[in-house]
Design a protein around this motif. Structure first.
Motif, PDB file in Angstrom:
ATOM      1  N   LYS A  86       0.808  -1.222   0.000  1.00  0.00           N
ATOM      2  CA  LYS A  86       0.000   0.000   0.000  1.00  0.00           C
ATOM      3  C   LYS A  86       0.842   1.272   0.000  1.00  0.00           C
ATOM      4  CE  LYS A  86      -3.360  -2.387   2.723  1.00  0.00           C
ATOM      5  NZ  LYS A  86      -3.643  -2.615   4.085  1.00  0.00           N
ATOM      6  N   ASN A  87       2.125   1.159  -0.309  1.00  0.00           N
ATOM      7  CA  ASN A  87       2.962   2.349  -0.329  1.00  0.00           C
ATOM      8  C   ASN A  87       3.922   2.379  -1.515  1.00  0.00           C
ATOM      9  OD1 ASN A  87       4.744   0.391   0.446  1.00  0.00           O
ATOM     10  ND2 ASN A  87       5.403   1.382   2.335  1.00  0.00           N
ATOM     11  N   THR A  88       3.711   1.518  -2.485  1.00  0.00           N
ATOM     12  CA  THR A  88       4.563   1.517  -3.670  1.00  0.00           C
ATOM     13  C   THR A  88       3.860   2.250  -4.805  1.00  0.00           C
ATOM     14  OG1 THR A  88       3.682  -0.565  -4.529  1.00  0.00           O
ATOM     15  CG2 THR A  88       5.549  -0.721  -3.001  1.00  0.00           C
ATOM     16  N   GLU A  89       4.594   2.507  -5.874  1.00  0.00           N
ATOM     17  CA  GLU A  89       4.005   3.175  -7.029  1.00  0.00           C
ATOM     18  C   GLU A  89       2.903   2.311  -7.657  1.00  0.00           C
ATOM     19  OE1 GLU A  89       6.645   4.895  -9.952  1.00  0.00           O
ATOM     20  OE2 GLU A  89       8.143   5.272  -8.388  1.00  0.00           O
ATOM     21  N   ILE A  90       3.109   1.015  -7.676  1.00  0.00           N
ATOM     22  CA  ILE A  90       2.103   0.111  -8.245  1.00  0.00           C
ATOM     23  C   ILE A  90       0.835   0.152  -7.397  1.00  0.00           C
ATOM     24  CG2 ILE A  90       1.558  -2.319  -8.676  1.00  0.00           C
ATOM     25  CD1 ILE A  90       4.472  -2.668  -9.546  1.00  0.00           C
ATOM     26  N   ASP A  91       0.993   0.134  -6.084  1.00  0.00           N
ATOM     27  CA  ASP A  91      -0.171   0.217  -5.202  1.00  0.00           C
ATOM     28  C   ASP A  91      -0.928   1.528  -5.416  1.00  0.00           C
ATOM     29  OD1 ASP A  91       0.409  -2.270  -4.048  1.00  0.00           O
ATOM     30  OD2 ASP A  91       1.727  -1.354  -2.555  1.00  0.00           O
ATOM     31  N   THR A  92      -0.195   2.607  -5.587  1.00  0.00           N
ATOM     32  CA  THR A  92      -0.821   3.903  -5.846  1.00  0.00           C
ATOM     33  C   THR A  92      -1.587   3.877  -7.172  1.00  0.00           C
ATOM     34  OG1 THR A  92       0.954   4.990  -4.617  1.00  0.00           O
ATOM     35  CG2 THR A  92      -0.374   6.383  -6.065  1.00  0.00           C
ATOM     36  N   ALA A  93      -0.997   3.246  -8.181  1.00  0.00           N
ATOM     37  CA  ALA A  93      -1.660   3.144  -9.487  1.00  0.00           C
ATOM     38  C   ALA A  93      -2.927   2.290  -9.392  1.00  0.00           C
ATOM     39  CB  ALA A  93      -0.701   2.555 -10.512  1.00  0.00           C
ATOM     40  N   ILE A  94      -2.867   1.210  -8.647  1.00  0.00           N
ATOM     41  CA  ILE A  94      -4.042   0.352  -8.467  1.00  0.00           C
ATOM     42  C   ILE A  94      -5.136   1.110  -7.728  1.00  0.00           C
ATOM     43  CG2 ILE A  94      -4.918  -1.734  -7.310  1.00  0.00           C
ATOM     44  CD1 ILE A  94      -2.130  -2.997  -7.836  1.00  0.00           C
ATOM     45  N   TYR A  95      -4.764   1.829  -6.685  1.00  0.00           N
ATOM     46  CA  TYR A  95      -5.740   2.601  -5.912  1.00  0.00           C
ATOM     47  C   TYR A  95      -6.413   3.666  -6.782  1.00  0.00           C
ATOM     48  CZ  TYR A  95      -7.860   4.989  -1.940  1.00  0.00           C
ATOM     49  OH  TYR A  95      -8.763   5.537  -1.058  1.00  0.00           O
ATOM     50  N   SER A  96      -5.625   4.354  -7.599  1.00  0.00           N
ATOM     51  CA  SER A  96      -6.217   5.383  -8.462  1.00  0.00           C
ATOM     52  C   SER A  96      -7.112   4.744  -9.526  1.00  0.00           C
ATOM     53  CB  SER A  96      -5.139   6.250  -9.104  1.00  0.00           C
ATOM     54  OG  SER A  96      -4.378   5.515 -10.026  1.00  0.00           O
ATOM     55  N   LYS A  97      -6.802   3.537  -9.951  1.00  0.00           N
ATOM     56  CA  LYS A  97      -7.671   2.816 -10.899  1.00  0.00           C
ATOM     57  C   LYS A  97      -9.013   2.477 -10.239  1.00  0.00           C
ATOM     58  CE  LYS A  97      -8.427   0.360 -14.671  1.00  0.00           C
ATOM     59  NZ  LYS A  97      -8.704   0.957 -15.936  1.00  0.00           N
ATOM     60  N   ILE A  98      -8.975   2.067  -8.981  1.00  0.00           N
ATOM     61  CA  ILE A  98     -10.208   1.780  -8.237  1.00  0.00           C
ATOM     62  C   ILE A  98     -11.041   3.048  -8.120  1.00  0.00           C
ATOM     63  CG2 ILE A  98     -11.187   1.044  -6.024  1.00  0.00           C
ATOM     64  CD1 ILE A  98      -8.614  -0.630  -5.603  1.00  0.00           C
ATOM     65  N   GLU A  99     -10.388   4.173  -7.818  1.00  0.00           N
ATOM     66  CA  GLU A  99     -11.106   5.448  -7.660  1.00  0.00           C
ATOM     67  C   GLU A  99     -11.857   5.851  -8.928  1.00  0.00           C
ATOM     68  OE1 GLU A  99      -9.031   8.317  -4.472  1.00  0.00           O
ATOM     69  OE2 GLU A  99      -7.816   7.932  -6.262  1.00  0.00           O
ATOM     70  N   LYS A 100     -11.360   5.471 -10.092  1.00  0.00           N
ATOM     71  CA  LYS A 100     -11.993   5.843 -11.359  1.00  0.00           C
ATOM     72  C   LYS A 100     -13.338   5.159 -11.563  1.00  0.00           C
ATOM     73  CE  LYS A 100      -7.772   7.146 -13.644  1.00  0.00           C
ATOM     74  NZ  LYS A 100      -6.818   6.914 -14.705  1.00  0.00           N
ATOM     75  N   TYR A 101     -13.626   4.121 -10.793  1.00  0.00           N
ATOM     76  CA  TYR A 101     -14.920   3.447 -10.874  1.00  0.00           C
ATOM     77  C   TYR A 101     -15.989   4.184 -10.069  1.00  0.00           C
ATOM     78  CZ  TYR A 101     -12.951  -0.650 -13.160  1.00  0.00           C
ATOM     79  OH  TYR A 101     -12.359  -1.496 -14.053  1.00  0.00           O
ATOM     80  N   PHE A 102     -15.591   5.198  -9.323  1.00  0.00           N
ATOM     81  CA  PHE A 102     -16.507   5.902  -8.431  1.00  0.00           C
ATOM     82  C   PHE A 102     -16.700   7.334  -8.885  1.00  0.00           C
ATOM     83  CE2 PHE A 102     -15.126   2.289  -6.140  1.00  0.00           C
ATOM     84  CZ  PHE A 102     -16.192   1.924  -5.352  1.00  0.00           C
ATOM     85  N   GLN A 103     -17.930   7.813  -8.743  1.00  0.00           N
ATOM     86  CA  GLN A 103     -18.227   9.176  -9.143  1.00  0.00           C
ATOM     87  C   GLN A 103     -17.489  10.159  -8.256  1.00  0.00           C
ATOM     88  OE1 GLN A 103     -22.409  10.141  -9.171  1.00  0.00           O
ATOM     89  NE2 GLN A 103     -22.118  11.507 -10.916  1.00  0.00           N
ATOM     90  N   LYS A 104     -17.545   9.929  -6.957  1.00  0.00           N
ATOM     91  CA  LYS A 104     -16.808  10.738  -5.983  1.00  0.00           C
ATOM     92  C   LYS A 104     -16.212   9.763  -4.982  1.00  0.00           C
ATOM     93  CE  LYS A 104     -20.143  14.474  -6.311  1.00  0.00           C
ATOM     94  NZ  LYS A 104     -21.248  15.153  -5.651  1.00  0.00           N
TER      95      LYS A 104
END
Length: 192
Positions: free
Chosen positions: A74-92
């Motif tokens: 949860k603190n690597t660049e890949i984890d950050t990229a995965i988290y931001s990908k999850i966020e894109k599924y949500f309106q807010k």
């Protein structure tokens, strides 16, 4: 007589060899030929089937990405990229958007999730129509050990792309693992 037997033997032997070596014509068509000669047949879905299929895929994507994110540091660049990908599924999304989902997946030590039996329905609240999906999730842990099957729900919205002429929509979750309202027994697809 010996020569007649030898000639007869050689003739029979040559006949057997010729039969065995005869190239057999088969009508088998290679996979490449099948693909080359196949016509594109469009599969028509009604809007309810399309929304069910899209919602099922989106739910599966969010859960797969969540388990992948939680399996990392949860603190690597890949984890950050995965988290931001999850966020894109949500309106807010904010800090509490994934809190319930992540807490449940971590507490059960889920490694894989299979989504099934999705049911999309609408709920009318005052003058608003809210879209919900109920679905079953099967949690799988280490060594493909089943953890359990659970019924979950999510609220979603379809946002029209105003610039598009072909009536395309963008799919967003509003709440994931939300409490869906009880279904109204007097009306199909509408809830209280």
């Amino acid at each position: 007589m010996k020569t007649i037997n030898n000639i007869l033997f050689l003739t029979i032997l040559l006949g057997i060899i010729m039969i065995a070596c005869k190239k057999e014509e088969t009508n088998s068509i290679s996979d490449l030929e099948k693909l080359r000669n196949t016509e594109n047949i469009s599969v028509q879905m009604d809007s309810a089937q399309a929304i069910n299929a899209i919602t099922l895929q989106k739910v599966q994507d969010v859960l797969d990405l969540s388990t992948l994110y939680l399996s990392g540091n949860k603190n690597t660049e890949i984890d950050t990229a995965i988290y931001s990908k999850i966020e894109k599924y949500f309106q807010k999304s904010d800090s509490v958007t994934f809190q319930g989902l992540f807490k449940e997946l971590e507490s059960l030590k889920v490694k894989k999730v299979k989504v099934s039996n999705i049911n999309v329905f609408k709920s009318i609240r005052d003058k608003d129509t809210l879209d919900y999906a109920k679905f079953n999730v099967e949690y799988i842990g280490d060594k493909n050990k089943p953890i359990g099957n659970f019924e979950r729900s999510a609220q979603y919205t379809l946002v029209s792309k105003a610039k598009e002429k072909n009536k395309e929509f963008k799919f967003y979750f509003i709440k994931f693992y939300s409490d869906a309202p009880e279904k109204d027994s007097t009306s199909v697809g509408v809830t209280r």
